[in-house]
Write a protein that holds these residues in place. Structure first.
Motif, PDB file in Angstrom:
ATOM      1  N   ALA A 131       0.834  -1.195   0.000  1.00  7.72           N
ATOM      2  CA  ALA A 131       0.000   0.000   0.000  1.00  7.72           C
ATOM      3  C   ALA A 131       0.871   1.248   0.000  1.00  7.72           C
ATOM      4  O   ALA A 131       1.869   1.326   0.720  1.00  7.72           O
ATOM      5  CB  ALA A 131      -0.914  -0.002   1.227  1.00  7.72           C
ATOM      6  N   THR A 132       0.521   2.225  -0.820  1.00  7.98           N
ATOM      7  CA  THR A 132       1.291   3.450  -0.942  1.00  7.98           C
ATOM      8  C   THR A 132       0.470   4.648  -0.477  1.00  7.98           C
ATOM      9  O   THR A 132      -0.753   4.606  -0.444  1.00  7.98           O
ATOM     10  CB  THR A 132       1.727   3.672  -2.402  1.00  7.98           C
ATOM     11  N   VAL A 133       1.173   5.711  -0.132  1.00  8.70           N
ATOM     12  CA  VAL A 133       0.513   6.940   0.291  1.00  8.70           C
ATOM     13  C   VAL A 133      -0.179   7.580  -0.908  1.00  8.70           C
ATOM     14  O   VAL A 133       0.426   7.775  -1.956  1.00  8.70           O
ATOM     15  CB  VAL A 133       1.527   7.915   0.897  1.00  8.70           C
ATOM     16  N   LYS A 134      -1.456   7.886  -0.730  1.00  8.87           N
ATOM     17  CA  LYS A 134      -2.247   8.518  -1.790  1.00  8.87           C
ATOM     18  C   LYS A 134      -3.173   9.548  -1.147  1.00  8.87           C
ATOM     19  O   LYS A 134      -3.402   9.516   0.064  1.00  8.87           O
ATOM     20  CB  LYS A 134      -3.092   7.477  -2.540  1.00  8.87           C
ATOM     21  N   PRO A 135      -3.698  10.460  -1.945  1.00 11.47           N
ATOM     22  CA  PRO A 135      -4.731  11.346  -1.395  1.00 11.47           C
ATOM     23  C   PRO A 135      -5.873  10.510  -0.837  1.00 11.47           C
ATOM     24  O   PRO A 135      -6.357   9.595  -1.503  1.00 11.47           O
ATOM     25  CB  PRO A 135      -5.176  12.168  -2.604  1.00 11.47           C
ATOM     26  N   PRO A 136      -6.291  10.747   0.392  1.00  7.37           N
ATOM     27  CA  PRO A 136      -7.316   9.900   1.017  1.00  7.37           C
ATOM     28  C   PRO A 136      -8.631   9.954   0.258  1.00  7.37           C
ATOM     29  O   PRO A 136      -9.061  11.010  -0.205  1.00  7.37           O
ATOM     30  CB  PRO A 136      -7.457  10.474   2.428  1.00  7.37           C
ATOM     31  N   ARG A 137      -9.266   8.806   0.170  1.00  6.40           N
ATOM     32  CA  ARG A 137     -10.559   8.706  -0.515  1.00  6.40           C
ATOM     33  C   ARG A 137     -11.690   9.225   0.358  1.00  6.40           C
ATOM     34  O   ARG A 137     -12.709   9.703  -0.147  1.00  6.40           O
ATOM     35  CB  ARG A 137     -10.807   7.245  -0.890  1.00  6.40           C
TER      36      ARG A 137
END
Length: 288
Positions: A131-137
């Motif tokens: 899992a990678t850091v992404k803008p939160p859904r």
């Protein structure tokens, strides 16, 4: 005599081209090394502008304690149940009991759930990938709602921490980070590639709450540092140091991207050694 002077000029031009070519080649090799060693740096900078991390519940500035732990309001549980059914139960099961695709979440505590959803690591499209850091859904309230629901299923695990950076010791935080975190995240917190296609992510976009959550819950391949390893004050100190790394004091020098000796070596070869080689060539030409 004229032919000899022409030969000397051609020779000096050839030497100068060799010097410039050597410097350029060395710079290119170091640039490629920087990209290879720190592949996630550019991605993390883009996420910084997007403000990927959710806001912490509270910074605890008015508290005399280094960290305050607090569960989300129980009034958010119904909303969290609905969100969990829509986005999480396909992999984790309807009661977060886990499945062959995802682990059991019961008893992990609100801090664990809040970390994964606030950093955008969850929901995850492919559970076989890291899992990678992404803008939160999910919005901040939705993140708290999901955390409240999962925490209500079974007791256990830490509540969501709110560090108090006003009580933190930066020097002690640097020492603790160097001894326990820098081996993976590097001393500047930019992250690094580990074994088997696993990497330690950059800390440049993590909020104080998320850093404390990661320390207490041990997400992914990171070890969990419980109260028996780090006191609340020590966690607060580490969080303070990570916050400093995000906005370091670079007076008296250049930050050079904050990636450490690779960038420093690049500058040393391109400017320092290059200038010495050109100066030596010029002095040698004048002596002839």
């Amino acid at each position: 005599m004229v032919n000899e002077q022409m030969k000397q000029k051609v020779k000096r031009r050839s030497q100068l081209r060799w010097v410039v070519g050597s410097i350029a080649s060395g710079a290119a090799v170091l640039a490629l090394a920087t990209v290879a060693l720190y592949p996630h740096q550019g991605h993390s900078q883009a996420l910084t502008s997007a403000k990927v991390a959710a806001k912490p519940v509270s910074h605890g500035a008015s508290s005399s304690k280094p960290i305050v732990y607090k569960n989300p309001p129980k009034s958010l549980i119904p909303q969290g149940r609905q969100l969990f059914a829509e986005d999480c139960q396909t992999c984790h099961g309807p009661q977060a009991e886990g499945s062959v695709r995802a682990p059991n979440l019961q008893g992990l505590g609100a801090a664990t759930i809040d970390f994964w959803v606030s950093t955008g690591r969850m929901p995850l499209a492919d559970p076989t990938e890291q899992a990678t850091v992404k803008p939160p859904r999910l919005s901040h309230q939705q993140q708290l709602a999901v955390s409240a629901y999962v925490a209500s299923l079974a007791p256990g695990g830490p509540a969501i921490p709110s560090p108090n950076l006003g009580l933190a010791n930066l020097s002690k935080g640097e020492s603790l980070f160097s001894e326990n975190c820098a081996a993976c995240h590097t001393i500047t917190g930019v992250g690094d590639q580990l074994a088997n296609n696993i990497y330690a992510p950059t800390l440049s976009v993590a909020t104080p709450t998320q850093v404390a959550e990661a320390i207490r819950t041990g997400p992914g391949n990171m070890p969990r540092f419980g109260p028996g390893t780090f006191s609340n004050q020590e966690v607060d100190d580490i969080v303070r140091y990570v916050s400093y790394l995000q906005h370091p004091n670079d007076r008296g020098g250049l930050a050079l991207g904050g990636v450490g000796p690779v960038a420093e070596g690049f500058v040393a070869i391109l400017i320092g050694l290059g200038s010495l080689m050109v100066a030596g060539y010029w002095i040698g030409g004048r002596a002839q």
